[in-house]
Design a protein around this motif. Structure first.
Motif, PDB file in Angstrom:
ATOM      1  N   ARG A  68       0.829  -1.217   0.000  1.00 23.09           N
ATOM      2  CA  ARG A  68       0.000   0.000   0.000  1.00 23.09           C
ATOM      3  C   ARG A  68       0.855   1.255   0.000  1.00 23.09           C
ATOM      4  NH1 ARG A  68      -2.945  -2.674   3.771  1.00 23.09           N
ATOM      5  NH2 ARG A  68      -2.071  -1.455   5.467  1.00 23.09           N
ATOM      6  N   GLU A  69       1.957   1.226   0.721  1.00 19.35           N
ATOM      7  CA  GLU A  69       2.844   2.382   0.832  1.00 19.35           C
ATOM      8  C   GLU A  69       3.781   2.516  -0.363  1.00 19.35           C
ATOM      9  OE1 GLU A  69       2.907   4.716   3.373  1.00 19.35           O
ATOM     10  OE2 GLU A  69       1.102   3.742   4.132  1.00 19.35           O
ATOM     11  N   GLY A  70       3.773   1.551  -1.272  1.00 21.10           N
ATOM     12  CA  GLY A  70       4.656   1.602  -2.439  1.00 21.10           C
ATOM     13  C   GLY A  70       6.106   1.297  -2.099  1.00 21.10           C
ATOM     14  N   LEU A  71       6.321   0.485  -1.073  1.00 18.84           N
ATOM     15  CA  LEU A  71       7.674   0.190  -0.614  1.00 18.84           C
ATOM     16  C   LEU A  71       8.258  -1.090  -1.208  1.00 18.84           C
ATOM     17  CD1 LEU A  71       7.238   1.042   3.187  1.00 18.84           C
ATOM     18  CD2 LEU A  71       7.996   2.545   1.327  1.00 18.84           C
ATOM     19  N   CYS A  72       7.409  -1.981  -1.686  1.00 19.57           N
ATOM     20  CA  CYS A  72       7.886  -3.272  -2.179  1.00 19.57           C
ATOM     21  C   CYS A  72       8.663  -3.122  -3.483  1.00 19.57           C
ATOM     22  CB  CYS A  72       6.720  -4.226  -2.404  1.00 19.57           C
ATOM     23  SG  CYS A  72       5.952  -4.748  -0.867  1.00 19.57           S
ATOM     24  N   VAL A  73       9.731  -3.896  -3.580  1.00 24.35           N
ATOM     25  CA  VAL A  73      10.509  -3.966  -4.816  1.00 24.35           C
ATOM     26  C   VAL A  73      10.000  -5.197  -5.559  1.00 24.35           C
ATOM     27  CG1 VAL A  73      12.818  -4.262  -5.795  1.00 24.35           C
ATOM     28  CG2 VAL A  73      12.499  -2.887  -3.735  1.00 24.35           C
ATOM     29  N   GLU A  74       9.658  -5.016  -6.813  1.00 21.63           N
ATOM     30  CA  GLU A  74       9.135  -6.116  -7.605  1.00 21.63           C
ATOM     31  C   GLU A  74      10.154  -7.251  -7.635  1.00 21.63           C
ATOM     32  OE1 GLU A  74       9.560  -2.980  -8.654  1.00 21.63           O
ATOM     33  OE2 GLU A  74       7.500  -2.285  -8.439  1.00 21.63           O
ATOM     34  N   PRO A  75       9.706  -8.509  -7.474  1.00 23.79           N
ATOM     35  CA  PRO A  75      10.635  -9.646  -7.405  1.00 23.79           C
ATOM     36  C   PRO A  75      11.584  -9.747  -8.601  1.00 23.79           C
ATOM     37  CG  PRO A  75       8.434 -10.335  -6.789  1.00 23.79           C
ATOM     38  CD  PRO A  75       8.316  -8.919  -7.276  1.00 23.79           C
ATOM     39  N   GLU A  76      11.095  -9.456  -9.801  1.00 25.35           N
ATOM     40  CA  GLU A  76      11.971  -9.552 -10.979  1.00 25.35           C
ATOM     41  C   GLU A  76      13.044  -8.456 -10.968  1.00 25.35           C
ATOM     42  OE1 GLU A  76       8.204  -7.370 -11.941  1.00 25.35           O
ATOM     43  OE2 GLU A  76       8.610  -9.367 -11.170  1.00 25.35           O
ATOM     44  N   VAL A  77      12.712  -7.292 -10.445  1.00 26.40           N
ATOM     45  CA  VAL A  77      13.696  -6.206 -10.321  1.00 26.40           C
ATOM     46  C   VAL A  77      14.727  -6.578  -9.254  1.00 26.40           C
ATOM     47  CG1 VAL A  77      14.028  -3.792  -9.648  1.00 26.40           C
ATOM     48  CG2 VAL A  77      12.106  -4.430 -11.129  1.00 26.40           C
ATOM     49  N   ALA A  78      14.252  -7.097  -8.125  1.00 24.23           N
ATOM     50  CA  ALA A  78      15.159  -7.508  -7.053  1.00 24.23           C
ATOM     51  C   ALA A  78      16.117  -8.582  -7.553  1.00 24.23           C
ATOM     52  CB  ALA A  78      14.361  -8.017  -5.860  1.00 24.23           C
ATOM     53  N   ALA A  79      15.609  -9.536  -8.317  1.00 26.44           N
ATOM     54  CA  ALA A  79      16.461 -10.613  -8.832  1.00 26.44           C
ATOM     55  C   ALA A  79      17.487 -10.078  -9.826  1.00 26.44           C
ATOM     56  CB  ALA A  79      15.602 -11.692  -9.480  1.00 26.44           C
ATOM     57  N   ALA A  80      17.069  -9.168 -10.681  1.00 32.29           N
ATOM     58  CA  ALA A  80      17.969  -8.640 -11.717  1.00 32.29           C
ATOM     59  C   ALA A  80      19.087  -7.789 -11.125  1.00 32.29           C
ATOM     60  CB  ALA A  80      17.169  -7.826 -12.731  1.00 32.29           C
ATOM     61  N   TYR A  81      18.820  -7.083 -10.028  1.00 34.07           N
ATOM     62  CA  TYR A  81      19.800  -6.146  -9.466  1.00 34.07           C
ATOM     63  C   TYR A  81      20.396  -6.597  -8.136  1.00 34.07           C
ATOM     64  CZ  TYR A  81      18.338  -2.810 -12.999  1.00 34.07           C
ATOM     65  OH  TYR A  81      18.077  -2.177 -14.192  1.00 34.07           O
TER      66      TYR A  81
END
Length: 172
Positions: A68-81
């Motif tokens: 809700r707060e927009g804090l989550c990093v998308e799993p595919e972005v987290a994996a790529a970086y």
């Protein structure tokens, strides 16, 4: 700049200081220069005892609240970086957050640290960034601004504990 100050009669002290030297869990090394036309005041060396743990400065977010707060990093972005970003475990008593840049929330790398949670990576909230920078809990962030704008405003801010330490060199 230092030559100009010296030619104008200023005495200078140069301080290389990182909040971690003060026991603050934020890696943000800076150069501070104290200039005075009077005698240079003597300050104290930084107290290197741990002032607080990173865990004491963060809020508890469950997965739904973080989304809700927009804090989550998308799993595919987290994996790529994953190899290029600073990930902290706030339960580690030695955890230190990297310097937060104005691009935090927009750029993935070199903008600040991310929190490892059981539901994946999340960004630090603007309130948490303010806490890590040493702003007091009664410092109010504008509630009408989105997180990205607040991160931009807080990004590259000076560490208040570091500035407080340097201010002792301005008193005679």
């Amino acid at each position: 700049l230092m030559k100009v100050w010296q030619s104008a009669g200023y005495q200078l002290q140069v301080h290389f200081l990182c909040p971690t030297q003060l026991g603050w869990p934020n890696r943000s090394p800076r150069v501070y220069i104290v200039a005075t036309q009077g005698p240079l005041p003597l300050g104290q060396d930084p107290d290197r005892t741990r002032c607080c743990a990173l865990k004491d400065l963060v809020c508890v977010y469950d997965a739904d609240a973080a989304r809700r707060e927009g804090l989550c990093v998308e799993p595919e972005v987290a994996a790529a970086y994953r190899a290029a970003i600073a990930i902290v475990d706030v339960d580690d008593s030695h955890a230190v957050a990297a310097c937060f840049g104005a691009s935090y929330g927009r750029a993935i790398t070199k903008a600040g640290s991310y929190v490892a949670t059981e539901y994946g990576l999340r960004r630090f909230s603007p309130r948490e960034v303010a806490n890590i920078l040493g702003f007091p809990s009664n410092f109010a962030l504008p509630d009408h601004l989105p997180p990205r704008r607040l991160w931009q405003l807080l990004g590259n801010s000076l560490s208040l504990p570091a500035v407080s330490h340097i201010m002792q060199f301005t008193r005679v």
